[in-house]
Scaffold this motif. Structure first.
Motif, PDB file in Angstrom:
ATOM      1  N   GLY A   1       9.269  14.387   1.125  1.00 45.26           N
ATOM      2  CA  GLY A   1       8.085  15.200   1.386  1.00 45.26           C
ATOM      3  C   GLY A   1       6.821  14.369   1.453  1.00 45.26           C
ATOM      4  N   LEU A   2       6.693  13.410   0.519  1.00 42.64           N
ATOM      5  CA  LEU A   2       5.518  12.537   0.527  1.00 42.64           C
ATOM      6  C   LEU A   2       5.498  11.676   1.781  1.00 42.64           C
ATOM      7  CD1 LEU A   2       5.485  11.409  -3.206  1.00 42.64           C
ATOM      8  CD2 LEU A   2       3.891  12.972  -2.094  1.00 42.64           C
ATOM      9  N   ASP A   3       6.657  11.118   2.143  1.00 43.78           N
ATOM     10  CA  ASP A   3       6.731  10.265   3.320  1.00 43.78           C
ATOM     11  C   ASP A   3       6.413  11.039   4.588  1.00 43.78           C
ATOM     12  OD1 ASP A   3       7.333   8.110   1.741  1.00 43.78           O
ATOM     13  OD2 ASP A   3       9.480   8.207   2.085  1.00 43.78           O
ATOM     14  N   GLU A   4       6.886  12.276   4.676  1.00 47.12           N
ATOM     15  CA  GLU A   4       6.582  13.088   5.854  1.00 47.12           C
ATOM     16  C   GLU A   4       5.092  13.366   5.956  1.00 47.12           C
ATOM     17  OE1 GLU A   4       9.047  16.574   5.731  1.00 47.12           O
ATOM     18  OE2 GLU A   4      10.880  15.366   5.730  1.00 47.12           O
ATOM     19  N   ARG A   5       4.438  13.597   4.827  1.00 54.79           N
ATOM     20  CA  ARG A   5       2.990  13.849   4.850  1.00 54.79           C
ATOM     21  C   ARG A   5       2.209  12.607   5.248  1.00 54.79           C
ATOM     22  NH1 ARG A   5       4.020  17.283   0.031  1.00 54.79           N
ATOM     23  NH2 ARG A   5       3.624  15.418  -1.177  1.00 54.79           N
ATOM     24  N   ILE A   6       2.595  11.448   4.709  1.00 51.85           N
ATOM     25  CA  ILE A   6       1.863  10.228   5.060  1.00 51.85           C
ATOM     26  C   ILE A   6       2.115   9.867   6.518  1.00 51.85           C
ATOM     27  CG2 ILE A   6       3.580   8.515   4.288  1.00 51.85           C
ATOM     28  CD1 ILE A   6      -0.198   8.171   3.862  1.00 51.85           C
ATOM     29  N   ILE A   7       3.328  10.085   6.998  1.00 47.59           N
ATOM     30  CA  ILE A   7       3.622   9.810   8.415  1.00 47.59           C
ATOM     31  C   ILE A   7       2.783  10.720   9.307  1.00 47.59           C
ATOM     32  CG2 ILE A   7       5.404   9.976  10.210  1.00 47.59           C
ATOM     33  CD1 ILE A   7       7.403   8.983   8.020  1.00 47.59           C
ATOM     34  N   ALA A   8       2.629  11.975   8.925  1.00 48.92           N
ATOM     35  CA  ALA A   8       1.802  12.895   9.715  1.00 48.92           C
ATOM     36  C   ALA A   8       0.342  12.425   9.724  1.00 48.92           C
ATOM     37  CB  ALA A   8       1.898  14.316   9.155  1.00 48.92           C
ATOM     38  N   ARG A   9      -0.157  11.927   8.590  1.00 48.13           N
ATOM     39  CA  ARG A   9      -1.545  11.445   8.552  1.00 48.13           C
ATOM     40  C   ARG A   9      -1.699  10.143   9.335  1.00 48.13           C
ATOM     41  NH1 ARG A   9      -1.204  13.104   3.313  1.00 48.13           N
ATOM     42  NH2 ARG A   9      -1.453  11.030   2.448  1.00 48.13           N
ATOM     43  N   ILE A  10      -0.666   9.307   9.320  1.00 49.39           N
ATOM     44  CA  ILE A  10      -0.696   8.082  10.132  1.00 49.39           C
ATOM     45  C   ILE A  10      -0.725   8.460  11.610  1.00 49.39           C
ATOM     46  CG2 ILE A  10       0.631   6.046  10.837  1.00 49.39           C
ATOM     47  CD1 ILE A  10       1.639   5.946   7.856  1.00 49.39           C
ATOM     48  N   ASP A  11       0.089   9.440  12.004  1.00 49.52           N
ATOM     49  CA  ASP A  11       0.069   9.915  13.394  1.00 49.52           C
ATOM     50  C   ASP A  11      -1.300  10.469  13.765  1.00 49.52           C
ATOM     51  OD1 ASP A  11       2.724   9.208  13.783  1.00 49.52           O
ATOM     52  OD2 ASP A  11       3.494  11.235  13.428  1.00 49.52           O
TER      53      ASP A  11
ATOM     54  N   LEU B   1       0.824  -1.202   0.000  1.00 51.39           N
ATOM     55  CA  LEU B   1       0.000   0.000   0.000  1.00 51.39           C
ATOM     56  C   LEU B   1       0.859   1.253   0.000  1.00 51.39           C
ATOM     57  CD1 LEU B   1      -2.781  -1.036   2.539  1.00 51.39           C
ATOM     58  CD2 LEU B   1      -3.018  -0.729   0.081  1.00 51.39           C
ATOM     59  N   LEU B   2       1.951   1.230   0.763  1.00 52.08           N
ATOM     60  CA  LEU B   2       2.841   2.395   0.788  1.00 52.08           C
ATOM     61  C   LEU B   2       3.567   2.558  -0.545  1.00 52.08           C
ATOM     62  CD1 LEU B   2       4.411   2.146   4.349  1.00 52.08           C
ATOM     63  CD2 LEU B   2       2.894   3.948   3.515  1.00 52.08           C
ATOM     64  N   ASN B   3       4.119   1.464  -1.050  1.00 51.39           N
ATOM     65  CA  ASN B   3       4.876   1.546  -2.304  1.00 51.39           C
ATOM     66  C   ASN B   3       3.998   1.955  -3.478  1.00 51.39           C
ATOM     67  OD1 ASN B   3       7.280   0.851  -1.100  1.00 51.39           O
ATOM     68  ND2 ASN B   3       7.077  -1.327  -1.556  1.00 51.39           N
ATOM     69  N   ALA B   4       2.750   1.500  -3.496  1.00 54.47           N
ATOM     70  CA  ALA B   4       1.835   1.863  -4.573  1.00 54.47           C
ATOM     71  C   ALA B   4       1.178   3.218  -4.315  1.00 54.47           C
ATOM     72  CB  ALA B   4       0.760   0.785  -4.724  1.00 54.47           C
ATOM     73  N   ARG B   5       1.496   3.831  -3.183  1.00 55.92           N
ATOM     74  CA  ARG B   5       1.012   5.155  -2.786  1.00 55.92           C
ATOM     75  C   ARG B   5      -0.527   5.208  -2.726  1.00 55.92           C
ATOM     76  NH1 ARG B   5       5.611   6.828  -1.753  1.00 55.92           N
ATOM     77  NH2 ARG B   5       5.275   8.872  -0.932  1.00 55.92           N
ATOM     78  N   VAL B   6      -1.123   4.081  -2.346  1.00 54.02           N
ATOM     79  CA  VAL B   6      -2.576   3.980  -2.246  1.00 54.02           C
ATOM     80  C   VAL B   6      -3.115   4.860  -1.124  1.00 54.02           C
ATOM     81  CG1 VAL B   6      -4.465   2.379  -1.733  1.00 54.02           C
ATOM     82  CG2 VAL B   6      -2.592   1.664  -3.228  1.00 54.02           C
ATOM     83  N   LEU B   7      -2.342   5.034  -0.072  1.00 54.87           N
ATOM     84  CA  LEU B   7      -2.813   5.783   1.096  1.00 54.87           C
ATOM     85  C   LEU B   7      -2.644   7.287   0.958  1.00 54.87           C
ATOM     86  CD1 LEU B   7      -1.279   3.457   3.840  1.00 54.87           C
ATOM     87  CD2 LEU B   7      -3.594   3.396   2.884  1.00 54.87           C
ATOM     88  N   ASP B   8      -1.920   7.728  -0.060  1.00 52.21           N
ATOM     89  CA  ASP B   8      -1.576   9.152  -0.181  1.00 52.21           C
ATOM     90  C   ASP B   8      -2.786  10.080  -0.233  1.00 52.21           C
ATOM     91  OD1 ASP B   8       1.030   8.365  -0.119  1.00 52.21           O
ATOM     92  OD2 ASP B   8       1.488   8.932  -2.185  1.00 52.21           O
TER      93      ASP B   8
ATOM     94  N   GLN C   1       3.161  -0.008  12.963  1.00 56.67           N
ATOM     95  CA  GLN C   1       4.000  -0.721  11.987  1.00 56.67           C
ATOM     96  C   GLN C   1       4.052   0.030  10.659  1.00 56.67           C
ATOM     97  OE1 GLN C   1       3.211  -5.001  11.713  1.00 56.67           O
ATOM     98  NE2 GLN C   1       2.246  -4.877  13.724  1.00 56.67           N
ATOM     99  N   LEU C   2       2.911   0.584  10.252  1.00 59.90           N
ATOM    100  CA  LEU C   2       2.855   1.354   9.012  1.00 59.90           C
ATOM    101  C   LEU C   2       3.732   2.601   9.115  1.00 59.90           C
ATOM    102  CD1 LEU C   2       1.457   1.460   6.215  1.00 59.90           C
ATOM    103  CD2 LEU C   2      -0.361   2.785   7.306  1.00 59.90           C
ATOM    104  N   ARG C   3       3.686   3.273  10.271  1.00 59.62           N
ATOM    105  CA  ARG C   3       4.526   4.451  10.504  1.00 59.62           C
ATOM    106  C   ARG C   3       6.006   4.070  10.386  1.00 59.62           C
ATOM    107  NH1 ARG C   3       3.394   5.079  15.320  1.00 59.62           N
ATOM    108  NH2 ARG C   3       1.590   6.450  15.129  1.00 59.62           N
ATOM    109  N   ALA C   4       6.387   2.952  10.988  1.00 61.82           N
ATOM    110  CA  ALA C   4       7.783   2.497  10.908  1.00 61.82           C
ATOM    111  C   ALA C   4       8.173   2.192   9.468  1.00 61.82           C
ATOM    112  CB  ALA C   4       7.981   1.270  11.798  1.00 61.82           C
ATOM    113  N   ALA C   5       7.290   1.558   8.722  1.00 63.85           N
ATOM    114  CA  ALA C   5       7.588   1.249   7.321  1.00 63.85           C
ATOM    115  C   ALA C   5       7.706   2.514   6.487  1.00 63.85           C
ATOM    116  CB  ALA C   5       6.504   0.336   6.745  1.00 63.85           C
TER     117      ALA C   5
END
Length: 188
Positions: free
Chosen positions: A131-141, A1-8, A112-116
């Motif tokens: 930048g994308l990873d920081e945004r997804i991590i913020a949304r996961i948080d 899901l992360l690699n395919a950027r499905v959660l973005d 686990q998703l945050r760690a990945a």
């Protein structure tokens, strides 16, 4: 899901919902709760991806993963949107204690998703994806915080760090019922 950027493109409550789809492992009858058309599309994509994983596992004779429950949806979303355990339990036909356990598992998967998401597999991509990873991590948080309330937060905290020490009045064991937090009412 992360690699395919499905959660973005998902908001925090939707990310929590997607993670929750991996938590149900029973054969009992449940009633799924409503989700948005966007989450239906994510579910279709996830079912395809998960089907590919199951196929590869069978081919390698591993069979570690299990199929996702088709009817299990809307639980974490409803909790993240502020519904009570009682409301969700009645609508989904899942016992409140089981709901707490499912939401705790969802919190673990979010961790686990945050760690990945914090890992970058290829150094050349690190700058481009930062930048994308920081945004997804913020949304996961944010998704994590939406689920951390009431008995779900207290029981998860106790499961991770152990039961609190009792002070002289026993205050450390008090958990304000969710309904009281919501409407300001005072009940025993």
């Amino acid at each position: 899901l992360l690699n395919a950027r499905v959660l973005d493109g998902l908001d925090p409550a939707e990310i929590a919902e997607v993670c929750s789809w991996f938590t149900w492992g029973r054969e009992s009858q449940i009633r799924g709760l409503p989700v948005s058309p966007r989450l239906h599309r994510v579910r279709e994509l996830l079912n395809k991806m998960h089907g590919d994983v199951l196929t590869e596992e069978r081919r390698a004779r591993l069979e570690i993963s299990r199929p996702l429950a088709l009817d299990f949806q809307g639980i974490a979303l409803a909790w993240a949107e502020g519904n009570t355990l009682s409301e969700i339990s009645k609508r989904s036909r899942i016992a409140e204690g089981d709901l707490v356990g499912l939401l705790q598992k969802t919190l673990d998967l979010l961790s686990q998703l945050r760690a990945a998401a914090s890992q970058t597999s290829q150094p050349g991509q690190a700058r481009r994806l930062a930048g994308l990873d920081e945004r997804i991590i913020a949304r996961i948080d944010d998704a994590d915080q939406l689920l951390r309330r009431g008995v779900v937060e207290a029981s998860y905290r106790w499961a991770v760090s152990g039961l609190p020490d009792l002070d002289e009045e026993g205050e450390a064991w008090d958990v304000t019922p969710l309904d009281d937090q919501r409407d300001g009412a005072s009940r025993p």
